[in-house]
Motif scaffolding. Structure first.
Motif, short mmCIF file in Angstrom:
data_model
loop_
_atom_site.label_atom_id
_atom_site.label_comp_id
_atom_site.label_asym_id
_atom_site.label_seq_id
_atom_site.Cartn_x
_atom_site.Cartn_y
_atom_site.Cartn_z
N ASP A 1 48.06 -4.69 44.31
CA ASP A 1 46.68 -4.79 44.91
C ASP A 1 45.58 -3.95 44.12
N GLY A 2 45.75 -3.68 42.89
CA GLY A 2 45.16 -3.26 41.72
C GLY A 2 45.27 -4.06 40.77
N MET A 3 45.59 -5.19 40.60
CA MET A 3 45.61 -5.97 39.37
C MET A 3 45.07 -7.57 39.55
N LEU A 4 44.63 -8.13 38.45
CA LEU A 4 44.15 -9.75 38.51
C LEU A 4 42.72 -9.61 39.39
N ALA A 5 42.90 -10.51 40.45
CA ALA A 5 41.59 -10.75 41.07
C ALA A 5 41.40 -9.42 42.17
N ARG A 6 42.44 -8.54 42.25
CA ARG A 6 42.32 -7.39 43.21
C ARG A 6 41.78 -6.22 42.46
N LYS A 7 41.63 -6.45 41.32
CA LYS A 7 41.05 -5.12 40.33
C LYS A 7 40.08 -4.26 40.69
N ASP B 1 35.11 -5.33 27.07
CA ASP B 1 34.68 -6.45 27.07
C ASP B 1 35.71 -7.35 27.56
N MET B 2 35.97 -7.51 28.91
CA MET B 2 37.19 -8.26 29.53
C MET B 2 37.07 -9.76 29.50
N LEU B 3 35.69 -10.20 28.81
CA LEU B 3 36.12 -11.76 28.45
C LEU B 3 36.59 -11.92 27.27
N ARG B 4 36.80 -10.81 26.62
CA ARG B 4 37.11 -11.38 24.93
C ARG B 4 38.46 -10.28 24.44
N TYR B 5 38.72 -9.18 25.37
CA TYR B 5 40.01 -8.41 25.19
C TYR B 5 41.20 -8.84 24.61
N HIS B 6 41.50 -9.91 25.31
CA HIS B 6 42.64 -10.59 25.01
C HIS B 6 42.83 -11.17 23.52
N MET B 7 41.85 -11.35 22.81
CA MET B 7 41.85 -11.76 21.40
C MET B 7 42.18 -10.65 20.50
N PHE B 8 42.26 -9.73 20.64
CA PHE B 8 42.55 -8.36 19.82
C PHE B 8 43.65 -7.59 19.96
N LEU C 1 49.34 -8.94 25.62
CA LEU C 1 50.39 -8.36 26.60
C LEU C 1 49.80 -8.06 28.10
N TRP C 2 48.76 -7.76 27.98
CA TRP C 2 48.03 -7.26 29.25
C TRP C 2 47.45 -8.58 30.22
N ILE C 3 47.58 -9.95 29.62
CA ILE C 3 46.86 -10.84 30.49
C ILE C 3 47.71 -10.92 31.78
N PRO C 4 48.95 -10.59 32.11
CA PRO C 4 49.44 -10.69 33.36
C PRO C 4 48.78 -9.66 34.44
N GLU C 5 48.32 -8.73 33.72
CA GLU C 5 47.73 -7.44 34.50
C GLU C 5 46.33 -7.70 34.90
N TYR C 6 45.72 -8.35 33.69
CA TYR C 6 44.05 -8.56 33.97
C TYR C 6 43.58 -9.90 34.15
N GLU D 1 39.56 -19.70 36.78
CA GLU D 1 39.48 -18.86 38.00
C GLU D 1 39.62 -17.36 37.52
N GLN D 2 40.46 -17.10 36.60
CA GLN D 2 40.52 -15.53 35.79
C GLN D 2 38.98 -15.24 35.46
N PHE D 3 38.31 -16.16 34.93
CA PHE D 3 37.19 -15.85 34.26
C PHE D 3 36.15 -15.45 35.33
N ARG D 4 36.08 -16.03 36.36
CA ARG D 4 35.29 -15.75 37.55
C ARG D 4 35.69 -14.12 37.82
N PHE D 5 36.67 -13.83 38.00
CA PHE D 5 36.76 -12.16 38.57
C PHE D 5 36.61 -11.25 37.42
N LEU D 6 37.18 -11.56 36.07
CA LEU D 6 36.83 -11.02 35.03
C LEU D 6 35.39 -10.75 34.72
#
Length: 640
Positions: free
Chosen positions: A498-504, A563-570, A575-580, A587-592
């Motif tokens: 309830d506190g991950m992905l679109a529900r963050k 910077d949640m739009l570029r965090y996954h590049m570094f 490893l955290w994409i399944p969480e965020y 679709e994930q861009f929209r909630f990020l």
């Protein structure tokens, strides 16, 4: 109103277009931490910060008392191995804990490894260690400057003699010894040159090492199908079974078994199932903790010779009122660690899962590790709470007696303080619990300095644990508040999800509601409310800072993701994409994009005082997040 004289930050005209939306990135140049310009900028920022903080009235007195409190030591529960007890202890001003070995449960401690003696700067750390089953050998990992880039080494316990075996790239190593001490299964990362440099933080795999052989030729046991998957390994006490656990995400794991006696390959036991599975090997039995039957986890008993899911026996059903968050195995007893309203409970059960008794813990608090042997008759556990220093207890499983094994000595008076747990509604009506600590003589004036901290992510639970620096705050009449936010693991896997992905946003709403509760109940007011968090908690700070800047007076943002739009590049952030989620997905861009803190700083807003702290050698969260946020906030804020 005169703004603080911040150092200059160059502005670029970079604009990305993501899924049709233009995204300005004026401080992209600060992503390069090795450039001459970024290094000079960082030095100027630190100089300005140091000049300001050094002038704070009362700083010398604060520093003196904080120094005394930080000298309160630390201790870990021992790992017993055939009469040898391995444990860590830090005393006084030591930078790093020292590893001791004790011969006999009441014997004399002997220093086995002192990282402080290896580096006068105190920045060499003992990351992990695994004694052999007979306690005669020890495998351990050392790293430098907080990098966690461990190098595996081996020594003889009796003499401290180093063996020639040395294996690099063993960050956060998981390891299982063969019972005869001739070798071990372990995890390591690829060597430079084996994969592209930007993938060295991935491709973790399981290998086997025979002592005395060249590690370059260690046979590969399992390499996960995806580079982001995270394997761990264990060996049964009799050496027959090898168990490999592969975490695909933070809420899905696979299990593999290999029969070393009967032969055959490593074979999947659980594959592609949307649940978590955590195995503990005993003699001829595999115990599996899982949320497959309920979000608060239960325990299964499995015959390794018939490991199919239809053969599993549920021996400890999930409880509706508590989360089963850990299992440890001894000769004829299971230790079951529960979280009940975010506080630890310890239950002893027989090997069939039948409860024998509860172990009475000292107060509301947290188990901070435990130790036992699979064929042993004793159980050690460490316990602490906000004002109770770490203590280690020993339970004799033969006669049922319990005794303090060792505790940290501390000059403080726990009875001066009160700890209570309150509940409050979040924005959507969900009831959230929160721990509140303060002096017993505190009057609720609505003006008490209050320190509110949280995490809310990755299934990690915020339970009452000892904090040396918080004691200074409490002694001076401050309030400490720690809510159990969605995204954490305090109330099971559904609470996490309830506190991950679109529900963050639920996590942020829970934290904001905690602040509003403290104000409503007259603990404090916005002018007296400080908040703090690190890593995922640093993201939390960035989000609530940009969403409700008027609610807080001071914000400490530590090793943050912003910077949640570029965090996954570094670094290891894929490893955290399944969480965020990832901005590469529309679709994930929209909630990020809806909460990414860096992209929600607004010009002309009177932001509270903000301190961002990061680490150049951090191998997890890249310092670029803190650098870009500093530049953006300094340009935008209208406050002084």
């Amino acid at each position: 109103m005169r703004k603080f004289p911040y150092p200059y930050s160059r502005v670029d005209g970079i604009v990305d277009t993501l899924h049709g939306e233009p995204i300005p990135d004026p401080y992209r140049w600060l992503e390069d931490g090795e450039s001459v310009e970024t290094i000079a900028w960082t030095e100027a920022q630190n100089t300005a910060t140091r000049k300001y903080l050094d002038a704070v009235p009362g700083r010398a007195a604060i520093r003196r008392r904080l120094g005394q409190l930080l000298s309160i030591g630390a201790i870990s529960p021992p790992t017993p191995a055939r009469g040898n007890y391995f444990y860590q202890r830090r005393e006084g001003t030591q930078n790093q804990p020292v590893l001791y070995v004790r011969q006999g449960v009441s014997g004399t401690d002997r220093v086995l490894l002192d990282p402080n003696a290896l580096n006068p700067d105190g920045t060499t750390a003992l990351d992990w260690y695994y004694p052999s089953d007979d306690g005669q050998l020890l495998v351990y990992g050392l790293s430098e400057n907080g990098s966690e880039e461990s190098v595996l080494r081996v020594l003889r316990t009796a003499t401290g003699e180093r063996l020639p075996d040395e294996i690099p790239d063993t960050r956060a190593c998981d390891l299982g010894w063969l019972p005869d001490g001739s070798g071990f299964y372990y995890t390591r990362y690829p060597r430079r040159g084996d994969v592209p440099d930007d993938e060295l933080q991935y491709h973790r795999a399981v290998y086997f090492h025979q002592l005395g052989t060249d590690p370059a030729h260690d046979p590969l046991i399992l390499k996960p199908v995806r580079k982001e998957h995270w394997p761990g390994v264990d060996v049964s006490p009799d050496g027959r079974w090898v168990l490999v656990t592969v975490a695909r995400t933070f809420d899905q794991t696979d299990l593999y078994l290999q029969d070393r006696v009967g032969g055959g390959p490593l074979a999947p036991v659980v594959l592609d199932q949307p649940f978590q599975f955590e195995g503990v090997l005993g003699y001829g039995t595999l115990y599996v903790r899982s949320n497959a039957e309920g979000q608060t986890y239960g325990l299964y008993r499995v015959d390794p010779t018939r490991p199919g899911r239809t053969e599993w026996q549920l021996i400890v059903p999930p409880r509706p009122d508590a989360v089963l968050d850990g299992v440890i195995l001894t000769h004829d007893t299971l230790g079951l660690s529960y979280l009940e309203r975010a506080s630890s409970r310890l239950v002893l059960a027989d090997l069939a899962g039948k409860n024998l008794r509860d172990v009475a813990l000292p107060t509301i608090g947290s188990l901070a590790g435990w130790g036992a042997e699979p064929d042993g008759t004793e159980l050690f556990y460490a316990f602490s709470s906000y004002t109770v220093p770490p203590s280690v207890y020993r339970v004799d499983l033969k006669d049922g007696s319990e005794a303090l094994w060792r505790r940290v000595e501390a000059d403080l008076e726990p009875e001066r303080f009160v700890l209570k747990q309150v509940s409050y509604p979040s924005r959507d009506g969900t009831v959230v619990t929160m721990f509140v600590v303060h002096r017993k003589d505190l009057a609720l004036t609505g003006k008490n300095p209050t320190y509110l901290t949280g995490y809310g992510g990755f299934n990690i639970s915020m339970t009452p644990g000892f904090s040396r620096s918080m004691l200074l705050w409490l002694e001076q009449g401050g309030v400490v508040a720690v809510p159990n936010l969605r995204g954490g693991g305090e109330y099971g896997e559904s609470w996490h999800q309830d506190g991950m992905l679109a529900r963050k946003q639920n996590t942020f709403d829970d934290f904001i509601a905690a602040a509003e509760y403290l104000i409503r109940e007259r603990y404090t007011a916005p002018a007296h409310l400080a908040i703090a968090g690190g890593s995922n908690g640093g993201l939390l700070m960035g989000a609530v800072l940009t969403q409700r800047p008027e609610l807080f007076r001071a914000v400490l943002v530590q090793v943050p993701l912003l910077d949640m739009l570029r965090y996954h590049m570094f670094r290891i952030a894929r490893l955290w994409i399944p969480e965020y989620g990832s901005s590469e997905d529309a679709e994930q861009f929209r909630f990020l994009r809806a909460y990414s803190p860096l992209h929600h700083v607004r010009d002309g807003v009177a932001y509270p005082a903000v301190l961002l702290a990061t680490a150049e050698s951090d191998t997890r969260v890249d310092p670029l997040h803190a650098r870009k946020m500093v530049a953006r906030l300094q340009a935008a804020t209208s406050s002084e």
